[in-house]
Design a protein around this motif. Sequence first.
Motif, PDB file in Angstrom:
ATOM      1  N   LYS A 143       0.851  -1.188   0.000  1.00  0.00           N
ATOM      2  CA  LYS A 143       0.000   0.000   0.000  1.00  0.00           C
ATOM      3  C   LYS A 143       0.891   1.244   0.000  1.00  0.00           C
ATOM      4  O   LYS A 143       2.039   1.188   0.461  1.00  0.00           O
ATOM      5  CB  LYS A 143      -0.870   0.006   1.258  1.00  0.00           C
ATOM      6  N   PRO A 144       0.357   2.368  -0.455  1.00  0.00           N
ATOM      7  CA  PRO A 144       1.164   3.603  -0.424  1.00  0.00           C
ATOM      8  C   PRO A 144       1.685   3.924   0.984  1.00  0.00           C
ATOM      9  O   PRO A 144       2.793   4.470   1.117  1.00  0.00           O
ATOM     10  CB  PRO A 144       0.178   4.659  -0.921  1.00  0.00           C
ATOM     11  N   GLU A 145       0.919   3.583   2.001  1.00  0.00           N
ATOM     12  CA  GLU A 145       1.356   3.866   3.374  1.00  0.00           C
ATOM     13  C   GLU A 145       2.507   2.973   3.837  1.00  0.00           C
ATOM     14  O   GLU A 145       3.052   3.166   4.926  1.00  0.00           O
ATOM     15  CB  GLU A 145       0.184   3.770   4.359  1.00  0.00           C
ATOM     16  N   ASP A 146       2.886   1.995   3.023  1.00  0.00           N
ATOM     17  CA  ASP A 146       4.071   1.188   3.325  1.00  0.00           C
ATOM     18  C   ASP A 146       5.358   1.881   2.870  1.00  0.00           C
ATOM     19  O   ASP A 146       6.454   1.386   3.146  1.00  0.00           O
ATOM     20  CB  ASP A 146       3.977  -0.185   2.642  1.00  0.00           C
ATOM     21  N   THR A 147       5.225   2.998   2.199  1.00  0.00           N
ATOM     22  CA  THR A 147       6.400   3.731   1.738  1.00  0.00           C
ATOM     23  C   THR A 147       7.238   4.187   2.924  1.00  0.00           C
ATOM     24  O   THR A 147       6.741   4.848   3.832  1.00  0.00           O
ATOM     25  CB  THR A 147       5.974   4.946   0.893  1.00  0.00           C
ATOM     26  N   ALA A 148       8.513   3.827   2.909  1.00  0.00           N
ATOM     27  CA  ALA A 148       9.415   4.147   4.018  1.00  0.00           C
ATOM     28  C   ALA A 148      10.809   3.610   3.687  1.00  0.00           C
ATOM     29  O   ALA A 148      10.981   2.871   2.704  1.00  0.00           O
ATOM     30  CB  ALA A 148       8.931   3.509   5.316  1.00  0.00           C
ATOM     31  N   VAL A 149      11.756   3.972   4.525  1.00  0.00           N
ATOM     32  CA  VAL A 149      13.053   3.310   4.508  1.00  0.00           C
ATOM     33  C   VAL A 149      12.966   2.122   5.461  1.00  0.00           C
ATOM     34  O   VAL A 149      12.547   2.282   6.613  1.00  0.00           O
ATOM     35  CB  VAL A 149      14.191   4.256   4.935  1.00  0.00           C
ATOM     36  N   TYR A 150      13.335   0.968   4.976  1.00  0.00           N
ATOM     37  CA  TYR A 150      13.249  -0.257   5.765  1.00  0.00           C
ATOM     38  C   TYR A 150      14.636  -0.640   6.274  1.00  0.00           C
ATOM     39  O   TYR A 150      15.615  -0.662   5.506  1.00  0.00           O
ATOM     40  CB  TYR A 150      12.659  -1.381   4.916  1.00  0.00           C
ATOM     41  N   TYR A 151      14.695  -0.951   7.557  1.00  0.00           N
ATOM     42  CA  TYR A 151      15.947  -1.292   8.209  1.00  0.00           C
ATOM     43  C   TYR A 151      15.868  -2.707   8.795  1.00  0.00           C
ATOM     44  O   TYR A 151      14.858  -3.060   9.412  1.00  0.00           O
ATOM     45  CB  TYR A 151      16.248  -0.331   9.357  1.00  0.00           C
ATOM     46  N   CYS A 152      16.919  -3.465   8.637  1.00  0.00           N
ATOM     47  CA  CYS A 152      17.026  -4.714   9.372  1.00  0.00           C
ATOM     48  C   CYS A 152      17.834  -4.453  10.643  1.00  0.00           C
ATOM     49  O   CYS A 152      18.663  -3.532  10.688  1.00  0.00           O
ATOM     50  CB  CYS A 152      17.659  -5.818   8.541  1.00  0.00           C
ATOM     51  N   ALA A 153      17.583  -5.254  11.658  1.00  0.00           N
ATOM     52  CA  ALA A 153      18.249  -5.067  12.945  1.00  0.00           C
ATOM     53  C   ALA A 153      18.472  -6.420  13.598  1.00  0.00           C
ATOM     54  O   ALA A 153      17.684  -7.358  13.397  1.00  0.00           O
ATOM     55  CB  ALA A 153      17.409  -4.171  13.850  1.00  0.00           C
ATOM     56  N   GLY A 154      19.537  -6.506  14.389  1.00  0.00           N
ATOM     57  CA  GLY A 154      19.868  -7.747  15.062  1.00  0.00           C
ATOM     58  C   GLY A 154      20.049  -7.548  16.556  1.00  0.00           C
ATOM     59  O   GLY A 154      20.560  -6.516  17.004  1.00  0.00           O
ATOM     60  N   ARG A 155      19.606  -8.555  17.298  1.00  0.00           N
ATOM     61  CA  ARG A 155      19.711  -8.530  18.761  1.00  0.00           C
ATOM     62  C   ARG A 155      20.271  -9.866  19.210  1.00  0.00           C
ATOM     63  O   ARG A 155      19.716 -10.912  18.865  1.00  0.00           O
ATOM     64  CB  ARG A 155      18.332  -8.296  19.366  1.00  0.00           C
ATOM     65  N   TRP A 156      21.323  -9.821  20.002  1.00  0.00           N
ATOM     66  CA  TRP A 156      22.002 -11.047  20.389  1.00  0.00           C
ATOM     67  C   TRP A 156      21.161 -11.860  21.368  1.00  0.00           C
ATOM     68  O   TRP A 156      20.761 -11.350  22.420  1.00  0.00           O
ATOM     69  CB  TRP A 156      23.361 -10.725  21.014  1.00  0.00           C
ATOM     70  N   MET A 157      20.844 -13.076  20.989  1.00  0.00           N
ATOM     71  CA  MET A 157      20.080 -14.017  21.813  1.00  0.00           C
ATOM     72  C   MET A 157      18.809 -13.376  22.345  1.00  0.00           C
ATOM     73  O   MET A 157      18.262 -12.448  21.775  1.00  0.00           O
ATOM     74  CB  MET A 157      20.958 -14.549  22.949  1.00  0.00           C
ATOM     75  N   GLY A 158      18.279 -13.846  23.450  1.00  0.00           N
ATOM     76  CA  GLY A 158      17.066 -13.306  24.046  1.00  0.00           C
ATOM     77  C   GLY A 158      15.833 -13.604  23.220  1.00  0.00           C
ATOM     78  O   GLY A 158      15.863 -14.370  22.253  1.00  0.00           O
ATOM     79  N   GLY A 159      14.754 -13.007  23.608  1.00  0.00           N
ATOM     80  CA  GLY A 159      13.484 -13.220  22.928  1.00  0.00           C
ATOM     81  C   GLY A 159      13.182 -12.126  21.940  1.00  0.00           C
ATOM     82  O   GLY A 159      13.955 -11.189  21.753  1.00  0.00           O
ATOM     83  N   ILE A 160      12.048 -12.256  21.313  1.00  0.00           N
ATOM     84  CA  ILE A 160      11.606 -11.245  20.352  1.00  0.00           C
ATOM     85  C   ILE A 160      11.139 -10.003  21.098  1.00  0.00           C
ATOM     86  O   ILE A 160      10.328 -10.086  22.009  1.00  0.00           O
ATOM     87  CB  ILE A 160      10.475 -11.807  19.482  1.00  0.00           C
ATOM     88  N   VAL A 161      11.675  -8.868  20.711  1.00  0.00           N
ATOM     89  CA  VAL A 161      11.239  -7.585  21.258  1.00  0.00           C
ATOM     90  C   VAL A 161      10.984  -6.634  20.109  1.00  0.00           C
ATOM     91  O   VAL A 161      11.487  -6.841  18.999  1.00  0.00           O
ATOM     92  CB  VAL A 161      12.284  -6.986  22.231  1.00  0.00           C
ATOM     93  N   THR A 162      10.232  -5.576  20.382  1.00  0.00           N
ATOM     94  CA  THR A 162       9.797  -4.699  19.292  1.00  0.00           C
ATOM     95  C   THR A 162      10.273  -3.265  19.417  1.00  0.00           C
ATOM     96  O   THR A 162       9.866  -2.408  18.629  1.00  0.00           O
ATOM     97  CB  THR A 162       8.264  -4.715  19.203  1.00  0.00           C
ATOM     98  N   THR A 163      11.121  -2.984  20.387  1.00  0.00           N
ATOM     99  CA  THR A 163      11.577  -1.618  20.590  1.00  0.00           C
ATOM    100  C   THR A 163      12.924  -1.381  19.911  1.00  0.00           C
ATOM    101  O   THR A 163      13.808  -2.230  19.929  1.00  0.00           O
ATOM    102  CB  THR A 163      11.710  -1.294  22.079  1.00  0.00           C
ATOM    103  N   VAL A 164      13.068  -0.193  19.361  1.00  0.00           N
ATOM    104  CA  VAL A 164      14.282   0.172  18.641  1.00  0.00           C
ATOM    105  C   VAL A 164      15.516   0.029  19.534  1.00  0.00           C
ATOM    106  O   VAL A 164      16.546  -0.514  19.118  1.00  0.00           O
ATOM    107  CB  VAL A 164      14.175   1.609  18.106  1.00  0.00           C
ATOM    108  N   LYS A 165      15.413   0.482  20.771  1.00  0.00           N
ATOM    109  CA  LYS A 165      16.582   0.526  21.645  1.00  0.00           C
ATOM    110  C   LYS A 165      17.068  -0.852  22.051  1.00  0.00           C
ATOM    111  O   LYS A 165      18.172  -0.989  22.593  1.00  0.00           O
ATOM    112  CB  LYS A 165      16.263   1.345  22.892  1.00  0.00           C
ATOM    113  N   SER A 166      16.278  -1.888  21.798  1.00  0.00           N
ATOM    114  CA  SER A 166      16.656  -3.242  22.186  1.00  0.00           C
ATOM    115  C   SER A 166      17.610  -3.905  21.204  1.00  0.00           C
ATOM    116  O   SER A 166      18.141  -4.978  21.482  1.00  0.00           O
ATOM    117  CB  SER A 166      15.406  -4.118  22.333  1.00  0.00           C
ATOM    118  N   TYR A 167      17.825  -3.290  20.070  1.00  0.00           N
ATOM    119  CA  TYR A 167      18.617  -3.899  19.017  1.00  0.00           C
ATOM    120  C   TYR A 167      20.016  -3.312  18.957  1.00  0.00           C
ATOM    121  O   TYR A 167      20.214  -2.108  19.076  1.00  0.00           O
ATOM    122  CB  TYR A 167      17.909  -3.784  17.669  1.00  0.00           C
TER     123      TYR A 167
END
Length: 122
Positions: free
Chosen positions: A85-109
């Motif tokens: 959709k047009p609202e998907d327009t953005a810069v997409y970033y991949c990020a990695g976090r060592w071990m642990g569980g799935i988290v959704t906050t920017v500062k966790s990566y």
Amino acid sequence: QLQASGGGLVQAGGSLRLSCTASGGTFSNYVMSWFRQAPGKEREFIAAISWSGGRTSYADSVKGRFTISRDNAKNTVYLQMNSLKPEDTAVYYCAGRWMGGIVTTVKSYDYWGQGTQVTVSS
């Protein structure tokens, strides 16, 4: 180091597949995620996958349209984006976090790719 690729210009309803390849470290020890940032907006969580690939999580805005996957043998995480959709327009970033569980906050990566532009025209 993370290197993202696969962005581009696509019409609404189309598809793209983003890739993010890691170098250095043990890729299979990292939770991997995709975030995006549109102009004037904060970076937001899109999708994440556990280090084994057995668990995934998605933002409500992309659930059912986007699929995250990983190939630990290739040190690569993917984001398949369908029904764009047009609202998907953005810069997409991949990020990695060592071990642990799935988290959704920017500062966790710990590690971030350079970003790849996705533009969806109406």
